[in-house]
Scaffold this motif. Structure first.
Motif, PDB file in Angstrom:
ATOM      1  N   ALA A  48       0.873  -1.176   0.000  1.00 28.84           N
ATOM      2  CA  ALA A  48       0.000   0.000   0.000  1.00 28.84           C
ATOM      3  C   ALA A  48       0.908   1.222   0.000  1.00 28.84           C
ATOM      4  CB  ALA A  48      -0.918  -0.020   1.211  1.00 28.84           C
ATOM      5  N   LEU A  49       1.372   1.602  -1.192  1.00 27.42           N
ATOM      6  CA  LEU A  49       2.437   2.604  -1.297  1.00 27.42           C
ATOM      7  C   LEU A  49       1.975   3.979  -0.820  1.00 27.42           C
ATOM      8  CD1 LEU A  49       3.876   1.460  -4.744  1.00 27.42           C
ATOM      9  CD2 LEU A  49       4.867   1.077  -2.481  1.00 27.42           C
ATOM     10  N   ALA A  50       0.766   4.346  -1.189  1.00 23.02           N
ATOM     11  CA  ALA A  50       0.285   5.670  -0.778  1.00 23.02           C
ATOM     12  C   ALA A  50       0.204   5.764   0.739  1.00 23.02           C
ATOM     13  CB  ALA A  50      -1.080   5.944  -1.408  1.00 23.02           C
ATOM     14  N   ALA A  51      -0.216   4.687   1.350  1.00 20.79           N
ATOM     15  CA  ALA A  51      -0.314   4.666   2.816  1.00 20.79           C
ATOM     16  C   ALA A  51       1.075   4.799   3.431  1.00 20.79           C
ATOM     17  CB  ALA A  51      -0.977   3.376   3.275  1.00 20.79           C
ATOM     18  N   GLU A  52       2.048   4.160   2.824  1.00 23.29           N
ATOM     19  CA  GLU A  52       3.421   4.246   3.333  1.00 23.29           C
ATOM     20  C   GLU A  52       3.908   5.699   3.284  1.00 23.29           C
ATOM     21  OE1 GLU A  52       5.691   1.601   0.871  1.00 23.29           O
ATOM     22  OE2 GLU A  52       4.751  -0.213   1.706  1.00 23.29           O
ATOM     23  N   GLU A  53       3.678   6.327   2.121  1.00 21.80           N
ATOM     24  CA  GLU A  53       4.156   7.710   1.957  1.00 21.80           C
ATOM     25  C   GLU A  53       3.518   8.646   2.962  1.00 21.80           C
ATOM     26  OE1 GLU A  53       3.496   8.813  -2.133  1.00 21.80           O
ATOM     27  OE2 GLU A  53       4.739   7.093  -2.759  1.00 21.80           O
ATOM     28  N   GLN A  54       2.247   8.389   3.220  1.00 21.08           N
ATOM     29  CA  GLN A  54       1.497   9.210   4.166  1.00 21.08           C
ATOM     30  C   GLN A  54       2.186   9.240   5.539  1.00 21.08           C
ATOM     31  OE1 GLN A  54      -1.410  10.945   4.095  1.00 21.08           O
ATOM     32  NE2 GLN A  54      -1.461  11.225   6.328  1.00 21.08           N
ATOM     33  N   LEU A  55       2.815   8.122   5.900  1.00 21.90           N
ATOM     34  CA  LEU A  55       3.378   8.023   7.250  1.00 21.90           C
ATOM     35  C   LEU A  55       4.735   8.718   7.368  1.00 21.90           C
ATOM     36  CD1 LEU A  55       2.605   4.286   8.113  1.00 21.90           C
ATOM     37  CD2 LEU A  55       1.469   6.321   9.022  1.00 21.90           C
TER      38      LEU A  55
END
Ligand SMILES: Cc1cc2nc3c(=O)[nH]c(=O)nc-3n(C[C@H](O)[C@H](O)[C@H](O)COP(=O)(O)OP(=O)(O)OC[C@H]3O[C@@H](n4cnc5c(N)ncnc54)[C@H](O)[C@@H]3O)c2cc1C
Lengths: 755, 293
Positions: free
Chosen positions: B226-233
Motif C-alpha cells: 500500500a504505497l500511498a499509505a506508506e508515503e502518508q506516514l
C-alpha cells in the motif's frame, strides 16, 4: 439398622472406568466398516447430479461399461421401483415415503443417478465420467418460504411442498394471552446448516454367500433399522440379512436413515456375485450426508410488566432439503420445544417442514431443539433486558413445577432448572460479571445464559424399546448382548458397568457383544439421548433376571432363602451366615462333573421418557471493530440423574459444547442460492473449532434422584448442544448491545449489528 | 490421480538440468503441502514431479550484519518461526510464519514454497514484502534476483519461468529503530487461511517516521504494497490520526473479492481496522527498540 439392610453402596456405577474397548481403539485393532476387506471385493461409487432439479431424459452407460475393470453399472432402469422411507415401516409414523433407490429425477446437487462397481477404486472416477446423462433441467427452489408459494416447483407433489401437514401445538387462547400482556416481543430467528462431520465417512460392505445370505457391514447407529429397511425395500427375509457394526467413528444422528447407497451396494453385490464396498469421500459426507435443519422461527410472546409470560405464538419453518429424512420428527420435537421450557398459559405453535432442492437435512444432535432454544432463549434475554430484570430472575418467574406437562406431553417428575441456574451462576461469577463496568477499548466482554430441557427418548412419536441378554459363562464371567450400537460415546462401557453392578461381578468379567443383528436382541437404534436410559434399563433388567436365576440355584445349594443371599465379587453369600457361600462359577459349572447350567437373563425396557435439564453460561470477548467473537469460557451445569460414568458423561457435554460453539460461530454448509451447490463441502472451508479455538470449559453434573432409568440415569447426549448458541448470543448482547438473530454469528454480520 | 514420474535430484545443478529438460510438464515438490493437494484434487496434472527434498545445501538460515538474511529453499516455515536469528533480527517474519496453518503443516511446509505458491493470502508474503525480500532464482541460463515486490503476477502466478527454481530468499539487514507487525485475520486460530493479512514496518528517528512499509494479503490478486499509505506516514510522528489516515489509503488500495471466507465490503473494512492497528503496534515496537542500548 444393620448395614447390609440399607442400600448397597455402588461399586462400579459412578466410577470413572476407562472404555472397555479403549485398548482396541488405541492400538488400531478395532475394526471399523472402512477397515473391512473381503476376498475379491469390488469398489463402488455413485455418480451424482450436478443439477439441483432435473429430469433424466436419457442415460448412456456403454462407454463406462466398456472400461476395463468395470463390473456393473446400475441406473434407475436396473433397480426395483419401490417407494420407501429410508427406514422400515412402521417405525415412527413420522417418516415420509418419498424416495426410490434410483429415479429418472434428481432433486438436489449430489442426488445419485447411477452406481458403478469396479475392481479398483482408482477406476471409479474415470468410469463415472464416461456415463452420459441427458438432463432436462427443471426450475429449483432453495428457500422454504418460496417453496410454499403456489408457483414454486413441486418436489414430491405435496401441498405447498410440505413434507407433513402442519404440526400444531395449542393450549389456552393466544388472543386472550396477548390481550393480558403489558408488552409484546417479536423476532425472526434464522439458523444455519451445520454438518455432523463425523470422523468415519459413511461406508458399507455387502456380501452374499452362495446360499443367498447377505452380510452387510455398515457404519450405522441402527443395525436393526438397516436390516428392516433392506428387507422391506429389496424383499429379502430378515433371517437372510445380517447387519454388523462393531465400532463406528461417530454418527451424531445422521447415520440412522438410509438413502440410496446401501441399497445400491446390496444390488451391486447381487449383480456381480462379489463383495462390494462403498465408501464416501469427505466431500460426499457433506453433499450427500445429513445436516441439521436450517429453520426460520417467527416468535411472538406476551409478557406482563413483572415478567410473567402470558402468550407465545410461533412458526417453526424447517428446510428439509430434497427428501423427508427426519424432517417430520425434528419438526415435531422443535415445535414441542418451542411450546415448552417455561410456563406459558396460552400457546399456539405451528411447525412446518418444507421440501426444497437443498441437500438433505436429517437427524443431528438436538433434533429440532437447538433451533427452537436459540430463538426462545434469545427472546427471553431480550425480554429480561427490556424489563430491566436479571435474565435468571425472569426465568425463575416462569419456571415449571413438578407435575406440569413437558414437551413430550408427560409430566415433569422434577424440575432441575433452578438448581442448574443457581450453580452455574456461582461458577461463572454471574452477579459480579453482570455488574462489571463496560470495558474501555474496542474489545468488550460479557456474560450470557441459556437453558434447555430435553427428553431422553422420542416418546410419544416413537414407542421405543431396547433388549439385552445376559448369559453367564462356565467360569462365572458374563456375555452381555445388546442391540444398541456404540457410536463411540462409550455406550458399551456404561452397559458393562450397569451389568457388573447389578450382577455383583467385576467389570472385567463382562464381555459386551453389540452391533450384530444375528447375535444380539433387537434395539431400535442409538439415537436421541436414549441409550444409557433405555438400553441401560434393558441391561439392568436382563442382569436382574440372570441374578434371580443364580440366587435360586444358590439357595438350593446353600440351603438358604434367595432373599438372604447377595452376590459380591463373583461370590454368592448368605447375609445372615456369611460362612455359607459359593462362587458363581461353581454354581454354573459344578466341579462335580455335571454339565454346565444355562443361565440366560433377558431384559427389555420400554419406558416413556424422562426430562433432563441444563443451564449453560458463556463469557465472551467481542472485538467491536472486527466483529470477531472469542468465547472466554463456558460453564455447563447439567442434571442427568445418576451419572453412570463421569468421564464419558462429561465427554458428552464437552463434545456437545464443541459443536455448540461451532454452531454459534462458524459451522455452516453454504448452499449457493442459484445453483444449489454446496460451496464449502470440505474441511478447508467448512470451519469447525480446532483445539486452539476451544475456551476453558467447566462441566458440572447434578444428579437428581429419579428411579425411572437404570440406577436413576437420564438422557444426556443431545442436551449439551441445545442451549449453547443462545448462551453465546446473549453474552454478545451483554458485551455489545448487538442482538443476534441469525446463525452462525459471522463477524461481518455481527459488525453490522453492533451499535 | 493423474500418473506422473518422480524425480529426485541430489544437487542443484542436476535439478536445474532436469527442469530445463521437462519444463512446463514438471512441478517442483518441496514440502508438498500445496502440491499434494493440487495433485489429489486434479488441479495440477504434471507428468513429472521433481522433488528437491534431497538436494544438498538448500536447508539453511544464515545471517550476517552486512548481507542480511539468507533462507534456503528447503528451510521450513517452522524453522523460520523458531530460528533465533530470525526472531532476533526479523521478528515479524517469525511472527507471520507462526500464523500459518498448524505446527504439523509448518514442520513440512517451506518458506520458499509459500512464496512460489503465490497465494494472495499466503501468510508470510506481507511480512516478506515489508522486509524488502528478494528471491534468488536459478535456471538454465544462470541466476537472477527478483524483489518480491515484482515477483507476484496473479493468484498462483509469479515471474518465475517453468525452468527456474527458487534457490533462496534474501533479506537486507534490518535498519535500526524499526518495528514491524503482522496481523492475520481469520475465523479460527489455526488451520485457517487469512481473510485479510496486514504487515506494517515503521522506522523511527526519534518521534519521526523515516521509513514505512505496508503490505496487504488476501485483498487483491497478489499480495500488495500500500504505497500511498506508506508515503502518508513518512516524515511525521506516528499518531493515531496519522495511522487512521494511512489506513484510509490502504483501504483504497485494496481490491478484494467476495468468497466463502468473507465479503468484499467486510474485507475492505478490515483492511482499515487492521492497518491502523498494525501501524500503531509497529511504531510501539520501533520505539521500544529505539530505547534499547
Ligand atoms: C491444511 C493446510 C493448511 C494451510 N494453511 C496455510 C495458511 O494458513 N497460510 C498459508 O500461507 N498457507 C497455508 N497452506 C499452504 C501451504 O502450506 C504453504 O503455502 C506452504 O508454505 C507451501 O510450502 P511447501 O514446501 O509445502 O510447498 P509445495 O507444496 O512443495 O510447493 C508449493 C508450490 O511451489 C512450488 N515450489 C516449491 N518450492 C519451490 C522452489 N524452491 N522453486 C520453485 N518452485 C517451488 C511447487 O512447485 C508448488 O507449485 C496450508 C496448506 C495446508 C495443506
Amino acid at each position: 439398622m444393620s448395614a447390609h439392610l440399607g442400600p448397597t453402596p455402588l461399586r462400579v456405577v459412578g466410577q470413572r472406568v476407562p472404555k472397555v474397548d479403549g485398548v482396541d481403539k488405541a492400538t488400531g485393532v478395532a475394526q471399523y466398516t472402512v477397515d473391512v476387506r473381503r476376498p475379491r471385493m469390488l469398489y463402488a461409487r455413485l455418480l451424482r447430479s450436478p443439477h439441483a432439479h432435473a429430469r433424466i431424459r436419457h442415460m448412456d452407460v456403454s462407454r463406462a461399461q466398456a472400461l476395463r475393470g468395470v463390473r456393473a453399472i446400475l441406473t434407475y432402469r436396473d433397480v426395483p421401483p419401490v417407494v420407501h422411507a429410508g427406514q422400515p415401516q412402521p417405525r415412527a409414523g413420522s417418516l415420509a415415503r418419498d424416495q426410490r433407490i434410483l429415479e429418472d429425477r434428481v432433486r438436489f446437487v449430489g442426488d445419485g443417478v447411477a452406481a458403478v462397481a469396479a475392481d479398483h477404486p482408482d477406476i471409479l472416477e474415470e468410469a463415472l465420467a464416461l456415463i452420459q446423462v441427458d438432463y432436462e433441467v427443471l426450475p429449483a427452489v432453495f428457500d422454504p418460504f418460496e417453496a410454499m408459494q403456489p408457483a414454486a416447483p413441486s418436489l414430491h407433489g405435496t401441498d405447498r411442498n410440505l413434507v407433513i401437514p402442519p404440526f400444531i401445538v395449542r393450549h389456552g387462547d393466544v388472543e386472550q394471552g396477548f390481550a393480558e400482556a403489558d408488552y409484546i416481543f417479536e423476532g425472526r430467528y434464522e439458523t444455519s446448516r451445520p454438518m455432523p462431520a463425523y470422523m468415519e465417512p459413511d461406508a458399507c460392505v455387502c456380501e452374499f454367500d452362495p446360499s443367498g445370505r447377505l452380510t452387510v457391514w455398515i457404519s450405522t447407529q441402527a443395525p436393526f433399522m438397516v436390516r428392516g429397511s433392506l428387507s422391506e425395500v429389496l424383499g429379502i427375509p430378515m433371517s437372510k440379512i445380517r447387519v454388523i457394526c462393531e465400532h463406528m467413528g461417530g454418527g451424531f444422528g445422521a447415520k440412522q436413515d438410509l438413502y440410496q447407497y446401501p441399497y445400491l451396494c446390496v444390488l451391486l453385490a447381487q449383480r456381480t456375485g462379489r463383495p462390494v464396498k462403498m465408501e464416501y469421500t469427505r466431500e460426499e459426507t457433506f453433499v450427500a450426508g445429513r445436516s441439521r435443519h436450517p429453520v426460520v422461527i417467527e416468535l411472538r410472546q406476551g409478557v406482563t410488566r413483572d415478567g410473567r409470560l402470558t402468550a407465545r405464538q410461533a412458526r417453526f419453518v424447517a428446510n428439509s432439503g430434497a427428501y423427508a429424512s427426519h424432517g417430520p420428527g425434528i419438526t415435531r420435537v422443535g415445535t414441542n420445544a418451542l411450546a415448552s421450557l417455561y410456563k406459558c398459559p396460552h400457546v399456539y405453535i405451528e411447525g412446518l417442514c418444507v421440501y426444497t432442492n437443498a441437500p438433505i437435512a436429517g437427524a443431528f444432535r438436538g433434533y429440532g431443539a437447538p433451533q427452537a432454544y436459540f430463538a426462545l432463549e434469545s427472546q427471553m434475554d431480550e425480554i429480561a433486558a427490556q424489563l430491566g430484570l436479571d435474565p435468571i430472575e425472569l426465568r425463575m418467574r416462569n419456571m415449571f413445577q413438578p407435575g406440569d406437562r413437558g414437551p413430550a406431553g408427560t409430566p415433569f417428575r422434577e424440575v432441575m432448572l433452578p438448581a442448574c441456574l443457581q450453580r452455574g451462576a456461582e461458577l461463572i461469577g454471574w452477579a459480579e460479571k453482570r455488574q462489571r463496568p463496560a470495558d474501555p477499548g474496542p474489545i468488550k466482554r460479557g456474560v450470557g445464559v441459556a437453558c434447555q430441557l430435553h427428553s431422553a427418548t422420542s416418546y410419544p412419536a416413537v414407542k421405543e424399546a431396547a433388549g439385552a441378554v445376559v448369559s453367564i459363562n462356565e467360569d462365572g464371567t458374563v456375555q452381555l448382548l445388546i442391540g444398541a450400537a456404540d457410536l463411540g460415546t462409550g455406550a458399551k462401557t456404561v452397559m458393562a458397568q450397569i451389568a457388573a453392578e447389578t450382577l455383583g461381578v467385576g467389570l472385567d468379567a463382562i464381555r459386551v457383544v453389540s452391533g450384530d443383528t444375528d447375535v444380539t436382541p433387537y434395539d431400535i437404534g442409538a439415537y436421541a439421548s436414549r441409550t444409557t436410559f433405555i438400553a441401560g434399563g434393558a441391561v439392568q433388567r436382563a442382569a436382574e433376571d440372570a441374578k434371580r436365576q443364580l440366587l435360586d440355584l444358590a439357595a438350593q445349594e446353600l440351603h438358604a432363602e434367595p432373599a438372604d443371599l447377595h452376590v459380591t465379587d463373583g461370590v454368592v453369600a448368605s447375609r445372615s451366615d456369611p460362612g455359607r457361600r459359593i462362587a458363581v462359577k461353581d454354581l454354573v459349572a459344578s466341579p462335580g462333573g455335571r454339565s454346565a447350567r444355562t443361565i440366560v437373563g433377558r431384559g427389555t425396557f420400554a419406558p416413556r421418557n424422562d426430562y433432563s435439564f441444563a443451564a449453560q453460561f458463556a463469557e465472551v470477548a467481542v472485538d467491536t471493530e472486527t466483529g470477531q467473537v472469542e468465547v472466554l469460557q463456558m460453564v455447563a451445569v447439567h442434571d442427568v440423574g445418576r451419572v453412570i460414568n463421569p468421564t464419558t458423561a462429561e465427554g458428552q457435554v464437552e463434545g456437545a459444547l464443541h459443536q455448540g460453539i461451532g454452531y454459534a460461530l462458524m459451522e455452516d454448509l453454504v448452499v449457493d442460492g442459484v445453483s444449489g451447490k454446496a460451496l464449502n463441502a470440505n474441511f478447508a472451508d467448512y470451519k469447525m473449532l480446532t483445539a486452539l479455538d476451544m475456551p476453558k470449559i467447566y462441566v458440572e453434573l447434578l444428579e437428581s434422584v429419579d428411579d425411572l432409568g437404570p440406577f436413576g440415569a437420564k438422557g444426556l447426549a443431545e442436551d449439551g448442544v441445545c442451549p449453547t448458541a443462545a448462551a453465546i448470543a446473549n453474552a454478545i448482547y451483554h458485551a455489545t448491545g448487538a442482538r443476534v438473530r441469525q446463525l452462525p454469528i459471522a463477524p461481518d454480520r455481527l459488525l453490522e449489528l453492533i451499535p | 490421480m493423474h500418473r506422473f514420474d518422480y524425480l529426485e535430484p541430489a544437487t542443484l545443478s542436476e535439478a536445474v538440468a532436469l527442469l530445463a529438460q521437462h519444463g512446463a510438464r514438471a512441478r517442483v515438490l518441496a514440502g508438498g503441502t500445496d502440491l499434494l493437494t493440487a495433485l489429489k484434487e486434479g488441479w495440477e496434472r504434471p507428468d513429472w514431479v521433481l522433488s528437491i527434498g534431497r538436494v544438498a545445501d538448500l536447508r539453511y538460515i544464515r545471517y550476517d550484519s552486512r548481507d542480511g538474511l539468507r533462507i534456503g529453499a528447503l528451510a521450513t516455515v517452522r524453522e523460520v518461526e523458531t530460528s533465533p536469528l530470525v526472531r532476533k533480527h526479523y521478528p515479524v517474519l517469525a511472527e507471520a510464519a507462526g500464523t500459518l496453518a498448524s505446527v504439523q503443516i509448518r514442520n513440512l511446509a517451506t518458506l520458499a514454497g509459500n512464496v512460489c505458491r503465490a497465494s494472495p493470502s499466503g501468510d508470510t508474503l506481507p511480512a516478506l514484502l515489508v522486509l524488502d525480500a528478494e528471491a534468488r532464482l536459478v535456471g538454465p541460463s544462470g541466476e537472477r534476483r527478483v524483489p518480491l515486490a515484482r515477483f507476484f503476477v496473479g493468484p498462483g502466478r509469479t515471474v518465475m519461468e517453468p525452468t527456474e527454481l527458487l534457490a533462496e530468499l534474501v533479506l537486507p539487514p534490518p535498519r535500526p529503530g524499526t518495528g514491524a507487525h503482522y496481523i492475520k485475520h481469520s475465523l479460527r486460530r489455526a488451520m485457517d487461511l487469512a481473510v485479510v493479512g496486514v504487515a506494517a514496518l515503521v522506522a523511527l528517528d526519534g518521534e519521526t517516521c523515516v521509513d514505512a512499509r505496508i503490505a496487504l494479503g488476501a485483498v487483491a490478486p497478489t499480495p500488495i504494497r500500500a504505497l500511498a499509505a506508506e508515503e502518508q506516514l513518512v516524515g511525521r510522528p506516528i499518531t493515531p490520526d496519522a495511522a487512521e489516515a494511512a489506513a484510509d489509503l490502504a483501504q483504497a488500495a485494496a481490491r478484494p473479492i467476495t468468497d466463502v471466507r468473507g465479503t468484499a465490503p467486510y474485507r475492505r473494512r478490515m483492511v482499515h481496522v487492521l492497518t491502523r492497528r498494525c501501524i500503531l503496534r509497529a511504531a510501539e515496537l520501533a520505539q521500544s527498540q529505539g530505547r534499547l542500548p
